[in-house]
Design a protein around this motif. Sequence first.
Motif, PDB file in Angstrom:
ATOM      1  N   ALA A 173     -24.879  -5.069 -13.896  1.00  0.00           N
ATOM      2  CA  ALA A 173     -23.932  -6.179 -13.761  1.00  0.00           C
ATOM      3  C   ALA A 173     -24.131  -7.212 -14.870  1.00  0.00           C
ATOM      4  O   ALA A 173     -23.160  -7.744 -15.415  1.00  0.00           O
ATOM      5  CB  ALA A 173     -24.090  -6.835 -12.391  1.00  0.00           C
ATOM      6  N   LEU A 174     -25.373  -7.488 -15.215  1.00  0.00           N
ATOM      7  CA  LEU A 174     -25.648  -8.436 -16.298  1.00  0.00           C
ATOM      8  C   LEU A 174     -25.059  -7.939 -17.617  1.00  0.00           C
ATOM      9  O   LEU A 174     -24.420  -8.701 -18.356  1.00  0.00           O
ATOM     10  CB  LEU A 174     -27.157  -8.651 -16.438  1.00  0.00           C
TER      11      LEU A 174
ATOM     12  N   GLN B 244     -21.941  -9.531 -19.852  1.00  0.00           N
ATOM     13  CA  GLN B 244     -22.392 -10.027 -21.155  1.00  0.00           C
ATOM     14  C   GLN B 244     -23.468 -11.107 -21.049  1.00  0.00           C
ATOM     15  O   GLN B 244     -23.536 -12.022 -21.871  1.00  0.00           O
ATOM     16  CB  GLN B 244     -21.196 -10.527 -21.976  1.00  0.00           C
ATOM     17  N   TRP B 245     -24.313 -10.985 -20.025  1.00  0.00           N
ATOM     18  CA  TRP B 245     -25.516 -11.800 -19.958  1.00  0.00           C
ATOM     19  C   TRP B 245     -26.616 -11.087 -20.735  1.00  0.00           C
ATOM     20  O   TRP B 245     -26.648  -9.860 -20.801  1.00  0.00           O
ATOM     21  CB  TRP B 245     -25.965 -11.987 -18.509  1.00  0.00           C
ATOM     22  N   LYS B 246     -27.523 -11.844 -21.310  1.00  0.00           N
ATOM     23  CA  LYS B 246     -28.667 -11.287 -22.029  1.00  0.00           C
ATOM     24  C   LYS B 246     -29.889 -11.328 -21.116  1.00  0.00           C
ATOM     25  O   LYS B 246     -30.222 -12.374 -20.555  1.00  0.00           O
ATOM     26  CB  LYS B 246     -28.943 -12.089 -23.299  1.00  0.00           C
ATOM     27  N   ILE B 247     -30.547 -10.185 -20.970  1.00  0.00           N
ATOM     28  CA  ILE B 247     -31.727 -10.110 -20.109  1.00  0.00           C
ATOM     29  C   ILE B 247     -32.944 -10.606 -20.883  1.00  0.00           C
ATOM     30  O   ILE B 247     -33.250 -10.131 -21.974  1.00  0.00           O
ATOM     31  CB  ILE B 247     -31.944  -8.671 -19.623  1.00  0.00           C
TER      32      ILE B 247
ATOM     33  N   GLU C  79     -34.933 -12.324 -15.235  1.00  0.00           N
ATOM     34  CA  GLU C  79     -34.508 -13.574 -15.861  1.00  0.00           C
ATOM     35  C   GLU C  79     -33.441 -13.250 -16.896  1.00  0.00           C
ATOM     36  O   GLU C  79     -33.551 -12.259 -17.626  1.00  0.00           O
ATOM     37  CB  GLU C  79     -35.692 -14.280 -16.520  1.00  0.00           C
ATOM     38  N   ALA C  80     -32.394 -14.084 -16.950  1.00  0.00           N
ATOM     39  CA  ALA C  80     -31.281 -13.795 -17.851  1.00  0.00           C
ATOM     40  C   ALA C  80     -30.657 -15.083 -18.366  1.00  0.00           C
ATOM     41  O   ALA C  80     -30.844 -16.162 -17.791  1.00  0.00           O
ATOM     42  CB  ALA C  80     -30.233 -12.946 -17.136  1.00  0.00           C
ATOM     43  N   GLU C  81     -29.892 -14.947 -19.450  1.00  0.00           N
ATOM     44  CA  GLU C  81     -29.214 -16.097 -20.047  1.00  0.00           C
ATOM     45  C   GLU C  81     -27.852 -15.666 -20.567  1.00  0.00           C
ATOM     46  O   GLU C  81     -27.600 -14.480 -20.808  1.00  0.00           O
ATOM     47  CB  GLU C  81     -30.046 -16.670 -21.195  1.00  0.00           C
ATOM     48  N   ILE C  82     -26.976 -16.645 -20.738  1.00  0.00           N
ATOM     49  CA  ILE C  82     -25.665 -16.380 -21.317  1.00  0.00           C
ATOM     50  C   ILE C  82     -25.289 -17.552 -22.214  1.00  0.00           C
ATOM     51  O   ILE C  82     -25.566 -18.712 -21.891  1.00  0.00           O
ATOM     52  CB  ILE C  82     -24.593 -16.171 -20.221  1.00  0.00           C
ATOM     53  N   THR C  83     -24.689 -17.240 -23.365  1.00  0.00           N
ATOM     54  CA  THR C  83     -24.187 -18.257 -24.280  1.00  0.00           C
ATOM     55  C   THR C  83     -22.734 -17.930 -24.580  1.00  0.00           C
ATOM     56  O   THR C  83     -22.416 -16.803 -24.963  1.00  0.00           O
ATOM     57  CB  THR C  83     -24.996 -18.289 -25.592  1.00  0.00           C
TER      58      THR C  83
ATOM     59  N   ARG D  58     -22.207 -12.087  -9.371  1.00  0.00           N
ATOM     60  CA  ARG D  58     -22.467 -11.673  -7.989  1.00  0.00           C
ATOM     61  C   ARG D  58     -21.538 -10.541  -7.573  1.00  0.00           C
ATOM     62  O   ARG D  58     -21.975  -9.538  -6.995  1.00  0.00           O
ATOM     63  CB  ARG D  58     -22.283 -12.867  -7.056  1.00  0.00           C
ATOM     64  N   ASP D  59     -20.233 -10.689  -7.863  1.00  0.00           N
ATOM     65  CA  ASP D  59     -19.268  -9.653  -7.490  1.00  0.00           C
ATOM     66  C   ASP D  59     -19.607  -8.321  -8.151  1.00  0.00           C
ATOM     67  O   ASP D  59     -19.496  -7.261  -7.531  1.00  0.00           O
ATOM     68  CB  ASP D  59     -17.850 -10.080  -7.887  1.00  0.00           C
ATOM     69  N   ASN D  60     -20.024  -8.362  -9.417  1.00  0.00           N
ATOM     70  CA  ASN D  60     -20.366  -7.124 -10.110  1.00  0.00           C
ATOM     71  C   ASN D  60     -21.587  -6.451  -9.497  1.00  0.00           C
ATOM     72  O   ASN D  60     -21.638  -5.223  -9.384  1.00  0.00           O
ATOM     73  CB  ASN D  60     -20.607  -7.393 -11.593  1.00  0.00           C
ATOM     74  N   VAL D  61     -22.580  -7.253  -9.101  1.00  0.00           N
ATOM     75  CA  VAL D  61     -23.757  -6.668  -8.450  1.00  0.00           C
ATOM     76  C   VAL D  61     -23.344  -5.990  -7.148  1.00  0.00           C
ATOM     77  O   VAL D  61     -23.764  -4.867  -6.852  1.00  0.00           O
ATOM     78  CB  VAL D  61     -24.833  -7.740  -8.180  1.00  0.00           C
ATOM     79  N   LEU D  62     -22.492  -6.657  -6.362  1.00  0.00           N
ATOM     80  CA  LEU D  62     -22.036  -6.071  -5.101  1.00  0.00           C
ATOM     81  C   LEU D  62     -21.310  -4.751  -5.341  1.00  0.00           C
ATOM     82  O   LEU D  62     -21.510  -3.773  -4.609  1.00  0.00           O
ATOM     83  CB  LEU D  62     -21.116  -7.047  -4.363  1.00  0.00           C
ATOM     84  N   LYS D  63     -20.471  -4.712  -6.363  1.00  0.00           N
ATOM     85  CA  LYS D  63     -19.747  -3.475  -6.662  1.00  0.00           C
ATOM     86  C   LYS D  63     -20.706  -2.362  -7.064  1.00  0.00           C
ATOM     87  O   LYS D  63     -20.511  -1.199  -6.699  1.00  0.00           O
ATOM     88  CB  LYS D  63     -18.721  -3.727  -7.765  1.00  0.00           C
TER      89      LYS D  63
END
Length: 267
Positions: A50-51, A55-58, A67-71, A118-123
């Motif tokens: 999901a991350l 497009q979140w960076k782990i 732990e993750a971040e997004i810019t 959250r929605d992507n993790v659930l899917k």
Amino acid sequence: MTITHRFLQIAAVAMLLGGCTSKPIYNAQENFSSNMGISENQMQRAIVTALHDRQWKIQSVKPGQIEAEITVRGRHHAEVDIPYSPTSFEIRYRSSWGLDYKNGEIHGNYNRWVNRLRDNVLKELSIDPNIEALNNLGAVKRDVESPSYFAFQEGVERATQAGLLDGSIQFYLSGQPVPGSAHHIRTVTSSRKTNGANKSDKDACIWALQSALVALQSAAKKAGANAVIDIASIDQRSLYKDANNYQCNAGTFMASVALRGELVTLK
């Protein structure tokens, strides 16, 4: 009015409008029944996938913690902690810049990013957040009634007679004996809903079941499988397993059926 006064007025309005975009920080927290059978590795994989999709960076992956971040556009940045277990996960705010964080409030875009994650993790965990939202609104499931249960085989036969299923894929509920040996390919889910108006609960549920079976048939063919086994009904964050019946949430306006099974090749 002087130019200075006009500038100050414009600045004040801009600050006021900017403040309107701030919302209390949303820390997502989701819990699941242990009979969903989710392992710690599956939970970790669902979160990591999901991350990436969002497009979140782990930053780091450890047992029980990611732990993750997004810019975004180089101007807005957020970092989160995601503790998890086989029966839960959370998305907790850690830090940010460019998102007007102050006193527990933050720009609304951050909450949208977290909600979509959250929605992507659930899917990835085979849970349809759209069906859950309808259930929570009462559009599908009446609070005063229990779910309905109907014969699975009747639904398969009616779908076959209607030409929706072509007989190339076999369907087996959890608990049903499976002939031969099974080569496992992957887990598959299908959630379908239909208009319940002017239909009996049974008819509406069979319509929803048929749509779900067609989706399972399509997924099986694409994966090179010839059967879907261990089929169970998904009820919110739990599984209903029965060797004869499927579960349906039938309401005044809609009926929904959600299934989870295993794509296999039977030999």
